[in-house]
Design a protein around this motif. Structure first.
Motif, mmCIF file in Angstrom:
data_model
loop_
_atom_site.group_PDB
_atom_site.id
_atom_site.type_symbol
_atom_site.label_atom_id
_atom_site.label_comp_id
_atom_site.label_asym_id
_atom_site.label_seq_id
_atom_site.Cartn_x
_atom_site.Cartn_y
_atom_site.Cartn_z
ATOM 1 N N MET A 141 2.216 1.425 4.583
ATOM 2 C CA MET A 141 3.313 1.507 3.704
ATOM 3 C C MET A 141 4.693 1.135 4.635
ATOM 4 N N PHE A 142 4.495 1.298 6.027
ATOM 5 C CA PHE A 142 5.628 1.129 6.981
ATOM 6 C C PHE A 142 5.736 -0.336 7.048
ATOM 7 N N HIS A 143 4.754 -1.001 7.406
ATOM 8 C CA HIS A 143 4.681 -2.416 7.341
ATOM 9 C C HIS A 143 5.189 -3.236 6.194
ATOM 10 N N ASP A 144 4.761 -2.752 5.158
ATOM 11 C CA ASP A 144 5.009 -3.181 3.809
ATOM 12 C C ASP A 144 6.354 -2.944 3.365
ATOM 13 N N ILE A 145 6.770 -1.907 3.426
ATOM 14 C CA ILE A 145 8.320 -1.295 2.947
ATOM 15 C C ILE A 145 9.329 -1.559 3.921
ATOM 16 N N TYR B 281 12.192 -11.918 12.446
ATOM 17 C CA TYR B 281 12.414 -11.815 10.904
ATOM 18 C C TYR B 281 11.030 -11.335 10.249
ATOM 19 N N GLY B 282 9.932 -11.773 10.953
ATOM 20 C CA GLY B 282 8.531 -11.605 10.238
ATOM 21 C C GLY B 282 8.337 -10.071 10.179
ATOM 22 N N ALA B 283 7.817 -9.686 9.257
ATOM 23 C CA ALA B 283 7.327 -8.098 9.053
ATOM 24 C C ALA B 283 6.439 -7.722 10.211
ATOM 25 N N GLY B 284 5.464 -8.466 10.487
ATOM 26 C CA GLY B 284 4.568 -8.058 11.385
ATOM 27 C C GLY B 284 5.198 -7.583 12.890
ATOM 28 N N ILE B 285 6.219 -8.426 13.150
ATOM 29 C CA ILE B 285 7.073 -7.873 14.289
ATOM 30 C C ILE B 285 7.879 -6.695 14.099
ATOM 31 N N ILE B 286 8.712 -6.864 12.950
ATOM 32 C CA ILE B 286 9.616 -5.973 12.782
ATOM 33 C C ILE B 286 8.778 -4.411 12.607
ATOM 34 N N SER B 287 7.641 -4.127 12.247
ATOM 35 C CA SER B 287 6.908 -2.825 11.773
ATOM 36 C C SER B 287 6.150 -2.705 12.981
ATOM 37 N N SER B 288 6.360 -3.463 14.039
ATOM 38 C CA SER B 288 5.678 -3.104 15.500
ATOM 39 C C SER B 288 6.457 -2.851 16.579
ATOM 40 N N ILE B 289 6.376 -1.830 17.061
ATOM 41 C CA ILE B 289 7.307 -1.341 18.304
ATOM 42 C C ILE B 289 7.056 -2.112 19.314
ATOM 43 N N ASP B 290 5.778 -2.523 19.805
ATOM 44 C CA ASP B 290 5.353 -3.055 20.970
ATOM 45 C C ASP B 290 5.876 -4.614 20.707
ATOM 46 N N GLU B 291 5.592 -5.315 19.820
ATOM 47 C CA GLU B 291 5.527 -6.691 19.429
ATOM 48 C C GLU B 291 7.124 -7.251 19.410
ATOM 49 N N ALA B 292 8.077 -6.297 18.911
ATOM 50 C CA ALA B 292 9.561 -6.576 18.767
ATOM 51 C C ALA B 292 10.125 -6.591 20.309
ATOM 52 N N SER C 114 1.049 -1.295 0.033
ATOM 53 C CA SER C 114 -0.022 -0.021 -0.064
ATOM 54 C C SER C 114 0.810 1.093 -0.062
ATOM 55 N N THR C 115 0.227 2.361 -0.196
ATOM 56 C CA THR C 115 1.055 3.408 -0.237
ATOM 57 C C THR C 115 0.586 4.618 1.047
ATOM 58 N N TRP C 116 -0.360 4.204 1.818
ATOM 59 C CA TRP C 116 -0.761 5.194 2.908
ATOM 60 C C TRP C 116 -0.010 4.819 4.112
ATOM 61 N N LEU C 117 -0.060 5.805 4.929
ATOM 62 C CA LEU C 117 0.754 5.546 6.133
ATOM 63 C C LEU C 117 -0.238 5.886 7.280
ATOM 64 N N ARG C 118 -0.074 5.011 8.396
ATOM 65 C CA ARG C 118 -0.763 5.122 9.644
ATOM 66 C C ARG C 118 -0.905 6.534 10.339
ATOM 67 N N SER C 119 -1.771 6.716 11.012
ATOM 68 C CA SER C 119 -2.150 7.783 12.050
ATOM 69 C C SER C 119 -1.246 8.130 13.158
ATOM 70 N N ASN C 120 -1.366 9.159 13.636
ATOM 71 C CA ASN C 120 -0.376 9.365 15.066
ATOM 72 C C ASN C 120 -1.070 8.436 15.932
ATOM 73 N N GLU C 121 -2.292 8.052 16.034
ATOM 74 C CA GLU C 121 -2.785 7.376 17.212
ATOM 75 C C GLU C 121 -2.460 5.950 16.841
ATOM 76 N N GLU C 122 -1.906 5.474 15.943
ATOM 77 C CA GLU C 122 -1.691 4.038 15.548
ATOM 78 C C GLU C 122 -0.306 3.775 15.428
ATOM 79 N N LEU C 123 0.699 4.690 15.858
ATOM 80 C CA LEU C 123 2.178 4.397 15.601
ATOM 81 C C LEU C 123 2.843 3.295 16.031
ATOM 82 N N HIS C 124 2.264 2.782 17.190
ATOM 83 C CA HIS C 124 2.935 1.455 17.721
ATOM 84 C C HIS C 124 2.444 0.083 17.490
ATOM 85 N N TYR C 125 1.104 0.241 17.105
ATOM 86 C CA TYR C 125 0.529 -0.773 16.546
ATOM 87 C C TYR C 125 -0.700 -0.695 15.636
#
Length: 237
Positions: free
Chosen positions: A110-114, A172-183, A93-104
């Motif tokens: 796009m941050f998750h994908d890229i 190594y999973g993208a869901g973890i790498i793009s999640s501040i809390d899950e990492a 995707s090309t859109w970015l999350r809101s300020n309220e969703e920064l950590h999860y």
């Protein structure tokens, strides 16, 4: 669809920089070395100082092993998604999350994908695994049960995979790498970790709207790739 760089706002740039800087620092000691090495190879196209330009990323990926990014509006049908994987196209995707969703965030942005997915496509063993999942899914696309099982495998590996490194669990999973809390949770071993077992995984249900309670730990990306040969044999019986 295509990425339109001119439409990104100052807020988008600030969100991207915050996410990149914060998570890059947060991942130190928590992520596998392959990811960091691949991200370094892509630094001219994926860095905190600018919104990633997909055309620049594609030039590097394509020269390295033939992969490209395919722009999508969001979640797409499984048949379309796996066909792109089969043909070395990773959907973003090309859109970015809101300020309220920064950590999860539940839906991939796009941050998750890229930041999360794309770097490891520079690693041939990992990229071959991703492509072969696409090929396997396309072969069984009319079999609803097998597609569900392949989706589970994708979830517990490409999205939420962990790997053993000298006795330490790395992500190594993208869901973890793009999640501040899950990492952070993974690094503290605050969940259940089991050895990688492809048959167990394809029969394991998962929840998309909570941090994962269970992770499967691989020894290498080669192990992931070889496990698909075994799974293919099982499916063909």
């Amino acid at each position: 669809m295509k990425q339109e760089l001119s439409k990104y706002t100052l807020r988008d740039k600030e969100v991207w920089k915050y996410l990149f800087d914060f998570q890059y620092s947060n991942l130190k000691g928590k992520v596998c070395w392959e990811y960091l090495d691949c991200l370094k190879q892509l630094h001219t196209a994926i860095n905190p100082n600018e919104i990633p330009d997909f055309s620049k990323i594609n030039e590097i990926l394509k020269e390295n092993n033939g992969w490209t990014i395919h722009v999508v509006p969001g979640l797409i049908e499984a048949s379309e998604f796996f066909d792109h994987l089969k043909n070395k196209r990773f959907c973003s995707s090309t859109w970015l999350r809101s300020n309220e969703e920064l950590h999860y965030i539940e839906e991939p942005d796009m941050f998750h994908d890229i930041f999360g997915h794309v770097p490891l496509l520079m690693n041939n063993d990992y990229a071959n695994f991703a492509q072969k999942i696409g090929k396997l899914a396309c072969h069984w696309i009319e079999d609803e049960q097998k597609i569900k099982q392949i989706q589970r495998l994708y979830w517990f590996t490409i999205e939420f995979g962990v790997i053993q490194r000298d006795g330490v669990t790395k992500s190594y999973g993208a869901g973890i790498i793009s999640s501040i809390d899950e990492a952070r949770i993974i690094a503290k071993k605050e969940r259940t970790f089991l050895p990688y077992d492809v048959i167990e995984i394809i029969n394991k249900e998962y929840n998309i709207d909570t941090i994962q309670p269970l992770y499967y730990e691989v020894e290498s990306f080669k192990q992931l790739y070889k496990s698909l040969d075994y799974l293919e044999d099982v499916f063909n019986k």
